[in-house]
Design a protein around this motif. Structure first.
Motif, PDB file in Angstrom:
ATOM      1  N   GLY A  85       0.834  -1.195   0.000  1.00 32.35           N
ATOM      2  CA  GLY A  85       0.000   0.000   0.000  1.00 32.35           C
ATOM      3  C   GLY A  85       0.864   1.238   0.000  1.00 32.35           C
ATOM      4  N   VAL A  86       0.301   2.339   0.457  1.00 29.84           N
ATOM      5  CA  VAL A  86       1.033   3.604   0.538  1.00 29.84           C
ATOM      6  C   VAL A  86       1.711   3.674   1.899  1.00 29.84           C
ATOM      7  N   GLU A  87       3.036   3.736   1.891  1.00 30.55           N
ATOM      8  CA  GLU A  87       3.792   3.762   3.140  1.00 30.55           C
ATOM      9  C   GLU A  87       3.804   5.180   3.719  1.00 30.55           C
ATOM     10  N   ILE A  88       3.560   5.280   5.032  1.00 29.20           N
ATOM     11  CA  ILE A  88       3.560   6.563   5.732  1.00 29.20           C
ATOM     12  C   ILE A  88       4.659   6.526   6.788  1.00 29.20           C
ATOM     13  N   LEU A  89       5.639   7.405   6.653  1.00 30.51           N
ATOM     14  CA  LEU A  89       6.734   7.478   7.618  1.00 30.51           C
ATOM     15  C   LEU A  89       6.523   8.679   8.531  1.00 30.51           C
ATOM     16  N   PRO A  90       6.967   8.598   9.796  1.00 30.99           N
ATOM     17  CA  PRO A  90       6.814   9.747  10.702  1.00 30.99           C
ATOM     18  C   PRO A  90       7.618  10.932  10.207  1.00 30.99           C
ATOM     19  N   ALA A  91       7.132  12.121  10.512  1.00 30.02           N
ATOM     20  CA  ALA A  91       7.842  13.331  10.105  1.00 30.02           C
ATOM     21  C   ALA A  91       9.195  13.381  10.795  1.00 30.02           C
ATOM     22  N   LYS A  92      10.213  13.761  10.047  1.00 27.11           N
ATOM     23  CA  LYS A  92      11.555  13.856  10.621  1.00 27.11           C
ATOM     24  C   LYS A  92      11.644  15.078  11.520  1.00 27.11           C
ATOM     25  N   ALA A  93      12.236  14.866  12.679  1.00 23.93           N
ATOM     26  CA  ALA A  93      12.428  15.993  13.594  1.00 23.93           C
ATOM     27  C   ALA A  93      13.447  16.950  12.999  1.00 23.93           C
ATOM     28  N   ASP A  94      13.138  18.217  13.032  1.00 26.68           N
ATOM     29  CA  ASP A  94      14.030  19.240  12.502  1.00 26.68           C
ATOM     30  C   ASP A  94      14.803  19.849  13.662  1.00 26.68           C
ATOM     31  N   SER A  95      16.070  19.444  13.791  1.00 28.38           N
ATOM     32  CA  SER A  95      16.872  19.918  14.920  1.00 28.38           C
ATOM     33  C   SER A  95      17.062  21.426  14.878  1.00 28.38           C
ATOM     34  N   LYS A  96      17.052  22.012  13.668  1.00 24.55           N
ATOM     35  CA  LYS A  96      17.224  23.456  13.558  1.00 24.55           C
ATOM     36  C   LYS A  96      16.048  24.195  14.179  1.00 24.55           C
ATOM     37  N   LYS A  97      14.842  23.605  14.053  1.00 27.86           N
ATOM     38  CA  LYS A  97      13.666  24.254  14.617  1.00 27.86           C
ATOM     39  C   LYS A  97      13.722  24.290  16.133  1.00 27.86           C
ATOM     40  N   ASN A  98      14.341  23.275  16.747  1.00 29.21           N
ATOM     41  CA  ASN A  98      14.374  23.184  18.197  1.00 29.21           C
ATOM     42  C   ASN A  98      15.561  23.927  18.802  1.00 29.21           C
ATOM     43  N   ALA A  99      16.472  24.396  17.955  1.00 29.54           N
ATOM     44  CA  ALA A  99      17.645  25.098  18.461  1.00 29.54           C
ATOM     45  C   ALA A  99      17.269  26.527  18.834  1.00 29.54           C
ATOM     46  N   ALA A 100      17.931  27.036  19.872  1.00 20.97           N
ATOM     47  CA  ALA A 100      17.690  28.421  20.291  1.00 20.97           C
ATOM     48  C   ALA A 100      18.283  29.371  19.262  1.00 20.97           C
ATOM     49  N   LEU A 101      17.604  30.475  19.018  1.00 21.11           N
ATOM     50  CA  LEU A 101      18.103  31.476  18.092  1.00 21.11           C
ATOM     51  C   LEU A 101      17.800  32.862  18.634  1.00 21.11           C
ATOM     52  N   LYS A 161      16.406  35.637  23.096  1.00 20.17           N
ATOM     53  CA  LYS A 161      16.702  34.268  22.676  1.00 20.17           C
ATOM     54  C   LYS A 161      15.411  33.467  22.778  1.00 20.17           C
ATOM     55  N   ALA A 162      15.116  32.677  21.740  1.00 23.89           N
ATOM     56  CA  ALA A 162      13.858  31.924  21.706  1.00 23.89           C
ATOM     57  C   ALA A 162      14.058  30.622  20.944  1.00 23.89           C
ATOM     58  N   LYS A 163      13.101  29.714  21.102  1.00 18.16           N
ATOM     59  CA  LYS A 163      13.131  28.463  20.345  1.00 18.16           C
ATOM     60  C   LYS A 163      11.774  28.251  19.683  1.00 18.16           C
ATOM     61  N   PHE A 164      11.800  27.641  18.511  1.00 19.48           N
ATOM     62  CA  PHE A 164      10.569  27.366  17.778  1.00 19.48           C
ATOM     63  C   PHE A 164       9.757  26.301  18.511  1.00 19.48           C
ATOM     64  N   VAL A 165       8.434  26.506  18.613  1.00 18.83           N
ATOM     65  CA  VAL A 165       7.547  25.514  19.225  1.00 18.83           C
ATOM     66  C   VAL A 165       6.333  25.300  18.329  1.00 18.83           C
ATOM     67  N   ASP A 166       5.904  24.057  18.246  1.00 25.14           N
ATOM     68  CA  ASP A 166       4.698  23.696  17.498  1.00 25.14           C
ATOM     69  C   ASP A 166       3.696  23.131  18.495  1.00 25.14           C
ATOM     70  N   ARG A 167       2.657  23.897  18.790  1.00 24.78           N
ATOM     71  CA  ARG A 167       1.656  23.493  19.772  1.00 24.78           C
ATOM     72  C   ARG A 167       0.343  23.090  19.114  1.00 24.78           C
ATOM     73  N   THR A 168       0.431  22.684  17.856  1.00 24.78           N
ATOM     74  CA  THR A 168      -0.754  22.225  17.140  1.00 24.78           C
ATOM     75  C   THR A 168      -1.221  20.899  17.733  1.00 24.78           C
ATOM     76  N   PRO A 169      -2.481  20.772  18.141  1.00 24.84           N
ATOM     77  CA  PRO A 169      -2.956  19.504  18.721  1.00 24.84           C
ATOM     78  C   PRO A 169      -2.968  18.386  17.687  1.00 24.84           C
ATOM     79  N   LYS A 170      -2.726  17.161  18.149  1.00 22.04           N
ATOM     80  CA  LYS A 170      -2.773  15.995  17.275  1.00 22.04           C
ATOM     81  C   LYS A 170      -4.103  15.273  17.474  1.00 22.04           C
ATOM     82  N   PRO A 171      -4.911  15.171  16.426  1.00 16.91           N
ATOM     83  CA  PRO A 171      -6.215  14.510  16.560  1.00 16.91           C
ATOM     84  C   PRO A 171      -6.072  13.057  16.997  1.00 16.91           C
TER      85      PRO A 171
END
Length: 201
Positions: A85-101, A161-171
């Protein structure tokens, strides 16, 4: 001759073992991008937007497989798991998004009425940083910097100084969604930057 019902089947695997099976008749399926739901099941599961909607259900280390089958084609578990069937892989974690900037700009405060159901209340965004290039990003208080501390800096030019956060709820599977809907049919993205500390110029 009556036509058999087509079922959307989402198989979830972990380390080669089957973790879960989510199955629903396609004509009753009401999740995902609305523009895909009137298409044939086999066509919808090939669409990247539909795959993204289901990818949110996967945990770290899991992968999924989407198939569209009739009940007569799913007589045994071995038969069902053996289908390609159609394979679904988990989204890759983006280390750059979690780094402080470091961010610079003017702090804007846009209060909203928290007791009401609204897009603003859902997003939970009342602080924004207008950067020198004219773009604006949302800021969130956190453990290091409180809401009161951000409020005291309203209207000031800041360097922080801040870090990216994704607070979108997961259904959750089978749980009715009560969130504002985004363009992909899932919850409206709720993203911004959590402030870690104020920096001196």
């Amino acid at each position: 001759m009556s036509m058999e019902i087509i079922y959307l089947v989402f198989l979830v695997f972990s380390g080669g073992s089957l973790d879960a099976i989510h199955m629903e008749s396609w004509h009753n399926y009401a999740n995902g991008p609305k523009y895909l739901l009137n298409r044939p099941c086999e066509e919808a599961i090939e669409d990247p937007s539909f795959q993204k909607h289901l990818r949110q259900r996967l945990s770290t280390g899991q992968k999924g497989r989407l198939v569209c089958k009739t009940m007569s084609e799913m007589q045994t578990m071995k038969q069902l798991v053996g289908y390609s069937g159609v394979e679904i892989l988990p989204a890759k974690a983006d280390s750059k998004k979690n780094a402080a900037l470091v961010l610079e700009g003017s702090l804007i405060h846009k209060p909203y009425e928290k007791g009401r159901r609204s897009v603003e209340s859902y997003l939970g965004q009342e602080f924004f940083l207008k950067k020198p290039d004219g773009t604006t990003v949302a800021l969130y208080p956190g453990e290091s910097v409180s809401r009161e501390q951000l409020l005291s800096k309203k209207g000031q030019k800041l360097r922080l100084k801040a870090k990216f956060v994704d607070r979108t709820p997961k259904p959750e599977p089978g749980v009715p969604m009560s969130y504002p809907m985004g363009p992909d049919g899932g919850p409206l993205p709720r993203v911004g930057y959590e402030v870690l500390e104020f920096l001196t110029n």
